[in-house]
Design a protein around this motif. Sequence first.
Motif, PDB file in Angstrom:
ATOM      1  N   ASN A 168      13.316  -1.910   5.547  1.00 37.04           N
ATOM      2  CA  ASN A 168      13.991  -2.591   4.443  1.00 37.04           C
ATOM      3  C   ASN A 168      14.683  -1.537   3.578  1.00 37.04           C
ATOM      4  O   ASN A 168      14.092  -0.951   2.674  1.00 37.04           O
ATOM      5  N   GLU A 169      16.003  -1.341   3.899  1.00 41.71           N
ATOM      6  CA  GLU A 169      16.738  -0.234   3.276  1.00 41.71           C
ATOM      7  C   GLU A 169      16.895  -0.437   1.769  1.00 41.71           C
ATOM      8  O   GLU A 169      16.726   0.500   0.984  1.00 41.71           O
ATOM      9  N   GLU A 170      17.205  -1.671   1.400  1.00 41.38           N
ATOM     10  CA  GLU A 170      17.397  -1.969  -0.022  1.00 41.38           C
ATOM     11  C   GLU A 170      16.084  -1.768  -0.786  1.00 41.38           C
ATOM     12  O   GLU A 170      16.049  -1.178  -1.869  1.00 41.38           O
ATOM     13  N   GLY A 171      14.993  -2.247  -0.186  1.00 44.10           N
ATOM     14  CA  GLY A 171      13.670  -2.080  -0.798  1.00 44.10           C
ATOM     15  C   GLY A 171      13.311  -0.605  -0.914  1.00 44.10           C
ATOM     16  O   GLY A 171      12.700  -0.171  -1.899  1.00 44.10           O
ATOM     17  N   ALA A 172      13.703   0.177   0.089  1.00 39.78           N
ATOM     18  CA  ALA A 172      13.402   1.620   0.075  1.00 39.78           C
ATOM     19  C   ALA A 172      14.149   2.294  -1.074  1.00 39.78           C
ATOM     20  O   ALA A 172      13.594   3.129  -1.800  1.00 39.78           O
ATOM     21  N   ARG A 173      15.422   1.898  -1.255  1.00 40.34           N
ATOM     22  CA  ARG A 173      16.214   2.496  -2.351  1.00 40.34           C
ATOM     23  C   ARG A 173      15.616   2.139  -3.709  1.00 40.34           C
ATOM     24  O   ARG A 173      15.488   2.980  -4.593  1.00 40.34           O
ATOM     25  N   ALA A 174      15.205   0.873  -3.856  1.00 42.41           N
ATOM     26  CA  ALA A 174      14.605   0.433  -5.131  1.00 42.41           C
ATOM     27  C   ALA A 174      13.298   1.191  -5.379  1.00 42.41           C
ATOM     28  O   ALA A 174      13.005   1.610  -6.503  1.00 42.41           O
ATOM     29  N   ALA A 175      12.529   1.382  -4.334  1.00 41.90           N
ATOM     30  CA  ALA A 175      11.245   2.094  -4.478  1.00 41.90           C
ATOM     31  C   ALA A 175      11.496   3.546  -4.895  1.00 41.90           C
ATOM     32  O   ALA A 175      10.834   4.072  -5.804  1.00 41.90           O
ATOM     33  N   ALA A 176      12.476   4.181  -4.249  1.00 41.18           N
ATOM     34  CA  ALA A 176      12.779   5.585  -4.580  1.00 41.18           C
ATOM     35  C   ALA A 176      13.227   5.690  -6.042  1.00 41.18           C
ATOM     36  O   ALA A 176      12.818   6.604  -6.767  1.00 41.18           O
ATOM     37  N   LEU A 177      14.029   4.722  -6.471  1.00 47.23           N
ATOM     38  CA  LEU A 177      14.496   4.689  -7.863  1.00 47.23           C
ATOM     39  C   LEU A 177      13.316   4.579  -8.831  1.00 47.23           C
ATOM     40  O   LEU A 177      13.285   5.233  -9.872  1.00 47.23           O
ATOM     41  N   SER A 178      12.319   3.785  -8.448  1.00 52.00           N
ATOM     42  CA  SER A 178      11.160   3.576  -9.339  1.00 52.00           C
ATOM     43  C   SER A 178      10.301   4.836  -9.467  1.00 52.00           C
ATOM     44  O   SER A 178       9.448   4.935 -10.332  1.00 52.00           O
ATOM     45  N   LEU A 179      10.532   5.814  -8.572  1.00 49.44           N
ATOM     46  CA  LEU A 179       9.750   7.061  -8.630  1.00 49.44           C
ATOM     47  C   LEU A 179      10.392   8.122  -9.519  1.00 49.44           C
ATOM     48  O   LEU A 179       9.768   9.133  -9.839  1.00 49.44           O
ATOM     49  N   GLU A 180      11.648   7.869  -9.908  1.00 48.33           N
ATOM     50  CA  GLU A 180      12.370   8.906 -10.664  1.00 48.33           C
ATOM     51  C   GLU A 180      11.690   9.238 -11.992  1.00 48.33           C
ATOM     52  O   GLU A 180      11.804  10.337 -12.511  1.00 48.33           O
ATOM     53  N   GLN A 181      10.924   8.268 -12.541  1.00 52.69           N
ATOM     54  CA  GLN A 181      10.216   8.477 -13.823  1.00 52.69           C
ATOM     55  C   GLN A 181       9.279   9.699 -13.786  1.00 52.69           C
ATOM     56  O   GLN A 181       8.938  10.245 -14.830  1.00 52.69           O
ATOM     57  N   TYR A 182       8.862  10.123 -12.583  1.00 56.42           N
ATOM     58  CA  TYR A 182       7.891  11.229 -12.514  1.00 56.42           C
ATOM     59  C   TYR A 182       8.577  12.601 -12.490  1.00 56.42           C
ATOM     60  O   TYR A 182       7.912  13.638 -12.471  1.00 56.42           O
ATOM     61  N   GLY A 183       9.924  12.573 -12.401  1.00 51.93           N
ATOM     62  CA  GLY A 183      10.678  13.818 -12.523  1.00 51.93           C
ATOM     63  C   GLY A 183      10.742  14.674 -11.266  1.00 51.93           C
ATOM     64  O   GLY A 183      11.206  15.815 -11.311  1.00 51.93           O
ATOM     65  N   GLN A 184      10.302  14.150 -10.135  1.00 49.06           N
ATOM     66  CA  GLN A 184      10.396  14.921  -8.885  1.00 49.06           C
ATOM     67  C   GLN A 184      11.596  14.414  -8.082  1.00 49.06           C
ATOM     68  O   GLN A 184      12.038  13.286  -8.283  1.00 49.06           O
ATOM     69  N   LYS A 185      12.062  15.255  -7.137  1.00 47.29           N
ATOM     70  CA  LYS A 185      13.089  14.770  -6.213  1.00 47.29           C
ATOM     71  C   LYS A 185      12.480  13.658  -5.374  1.00 47.29           C
ATOM     72  O   LYS A 185      11.290  13.718  -5.018  1.00 47.29           O
ATOM     73  N   THR A 186      13.278  12.685  -5.004  1.00 46.49           N
ATOM     74  CA  THR A 186      12.778  11.601  -4.171  1.00 46.49           C
ATOM     75  C   THR A 186      13.940  11.092  -3.325  1.00 46.49           C
ATOM     76  O   THR A 186      15.097  11.276  -3.703  1.00 46.49           O
ATOM     77  N   MET A 187      13.685  10.494  -2.196  1.00 42.95           N
ATOM     78  CA  MET A 187      14.782   9.922  -1.422  1.00 42.95           C
ATOM     79  C   MET A 187      14.328   8.728  -0.599  1.00 42.95           C
ATOM     80  O   MET A 187      13.132   8.562  -0.336  1.00 42.95           O
ATOM     81  N   ALA A 188      15.306   7.899  -0.240  1.00 42.38           N
ATOM     82  CA  ALA A 188      15.028   6.725   0.599  1.00 42.38           C
ATOM     83  C   ALA A 188      15.734   6.922   1.926  1.00 42.38           C
ATOM     84  O   ALA A 188      16.869   7.386   1.964  1.00 42.38           O
ATOM     85  N   VAL A 189      15.046   6.616   3.018  1.00 43.26           N
ATOM     86  CA  VAL A 189      15.720   6.655   4.319  1.00 43.26           C
ATOM     87  C   VAL A 189      15.462   5.345   5.062  1.00 43.26           C
ATOM     88  O   VAL A 189      14.355   4.800   5.009  1.00 43.26           O
ATOM     89  N   ALA A 190      16.518   4.869   5.739  1.00 40.17           N
ATOM     90  CA  ALA A 190      16.371   3.661   6.556  1.00 40.17           C
ATOM     91  C   ALA A 190      15.696   4.077   7.854  1.00 40.17           C
ATOM     92  O   ALA A 190      16.150   4.999   8.532  1.00 40.17           O
TER      93      ALA A 190
ATOM     94  N   ILE B  16       0.829  -1.212   0.000  1.00 44.17           N
ATOM     95  CA  ILE B  16       0.000   0.000   0.000  1.00 44.17           C
ATOM     96  C   ILE B  16       0.867   1.268   0.000  1.00 44.17           C
ATOM     97  O   ILE B  16       0.617   2.220  -0.745  1.00 44.17           O
ATOM     98  N   GLY B  17       1.903   1.270   0.823  1.00 44.81           N
ATOM     99  CA  GLY B  17       2.782   2.450   0.916  1.00 44.81           C
ATOM    100  C   GLY B  17       3.446   2.763  -0.415  1.00 44.81           C
ATOM    101  O   GLY B  17       3.544   3.926  -0.822  1.00 44.81           O
ATOM    102  N   LEU B  18       3.897   1.722  -1.109  1.00 38.11           N
ATOM    103  CA  LEU B  18       4.560   1.916  -2.406  1.00 38.11           C
ATOM    104  C   LEU B  18       3.581   2.498  -3.427  1.00 38.11           C
ATOM    105  O   LEU B  18       3.934   3.399  -4.207  1.00 38.11           O
ATOM    106  N   GLU B  19       2.348   2.025  -3.412  1.00 37.48           N
ATOM    107  CA  GLU B  19       1.336   2.545  -4.346  1.00 37.48           C
ATOM    108  C   GLU B  19       1.042   4.026  -4.043  1.00 37.48           C
ATOM    109  O   GLU B  19       0.900   4.848  -4.956  1.00 37.48           O
ATOM    110  N   ILE B  20       0.959   4.356  -2.764  1.00 32.59           N
ATOM    111  CA  ILE B  20       0.722   5.769  -2.388  1.00 32.59           C
ATOM    112  C   ILE B  20       1.909   6.620  -2.855  1.00 32.59           C
ATOM    113  O   ILE B  20       1.731   7.732  -3.358  1.00 32.59           O
ATOM    114  N   ALA B  21       3.107   6.073  -2.718  1.00 28.79           N
ATOM    115  CA  ALA B  21       4.307   6.813  -3.146  1.00 28.79           C
ATOM    116  C   ALA B  21       4.214   7.152  -4.632  1.00 28.79           C
ATOM    117  O   ALA B  21       4.485   8.286  -5.048  1.00 28.79           O
ATOM    118  N   HIS B  22       3.816   6.175  -5.466  1.00 30.98           N
ATOM    119  CA  HIS B  22       3.680   6.431  -6.908  1.00 30.98           C
ATOM    120  C   HIS B  22       2.590   7.474  -7.170  1.00 30.98           C
ATOM    121  O   HIS B  22       2.763   8.380  -7.984  1.00 30.98           O
TER     122      HIS B  22
END
Length: 260
Positions: free
Chosen positions: A38-60, A17-23
Amino acid sequence: MSLKGKVAIITGAASGIGLEIAHAYAKEGAMVVIADLNEEGARAAALSLEQYGQKTMAVAMDVSNEQMVDSAVEKVIAELGSVDVLVSNAGIQVIERIENLEFDKWKLMMGIHLDGAFLTTRACLRQMYKQQRGGAIIYIGSVHSKEASPLKAPYVTAKHGLLGLCRTVAKEAAQHGVHANVICPGYVKTPLVEKQLPQQAKELGLTEEEVISKVLLKDTVDGEFTSTEDVAKAAVFLAGFESCSITGQSLIVSHGWCME
Ligand code: NAD
């Protein structure tokens, strides 16, 4: 509803649910922070948001750890400059009858759902009050914020508790233009639900298919799971809402599993 220029921290957003809200938030122009154990999962999720052209970040972040929450929110402020929306979403499930439930599992649930909601709320409110431009706090509750099911005592207790925290935040924070609401989803097919199917089947003496039709979806109006998109739409609406006319409320998104 545009979220352009807003910074949104979403806990537990590496999955489900959180990932869908992020998108959905990033699509509406928000700068999204994925905060997850899940730090690795957070980084992958942040990377998947880059397509929208906004700043994004992952934090553990372990939401139940005071120091980790405070330092992660400080890092967000240092990098993105503000905090406008918090979605307190990180969560787990425990399936057990009360007489067999280990105290440690009870405490783990309270730690993630209630301590986590409190700690992230406190850190974000402190910044929102400083900014003096309002804000939105959204708790991901559940239909179990309203009703009980067997085998889920700590989850039901914690999800009911979120209503109390939300209503208190609504009353305290309104003078700063901050509104707080709870979204109460019905069953959504995420890893949290997939994991409990065999556990419920074993406890109830049913097949997994029967758990879905006779337990999870039995009380919906149409036999349908709630989708992550359904929940994300509600989260976009509440995040973009500017006044405190909707605050201290809970919005049930459950295909009629629960009605008020
Ligand atoms: P999920 O398992 O897909 O995602 C949960 C995320 O939370 C994971 O990324 C996990 O790493 C993270 N997390 C767990 N413990 C954490 C901690 N201590 N600190 C930070 N992150 C942590 O589950 P989901 O179904 O997407 O659940 C998200 C929220 O929605 C939960 O609060 C859950 O109770 C609620 N919810 C789910 C359903 C459902 O049917 N799936 C229904 C109602 C409410």
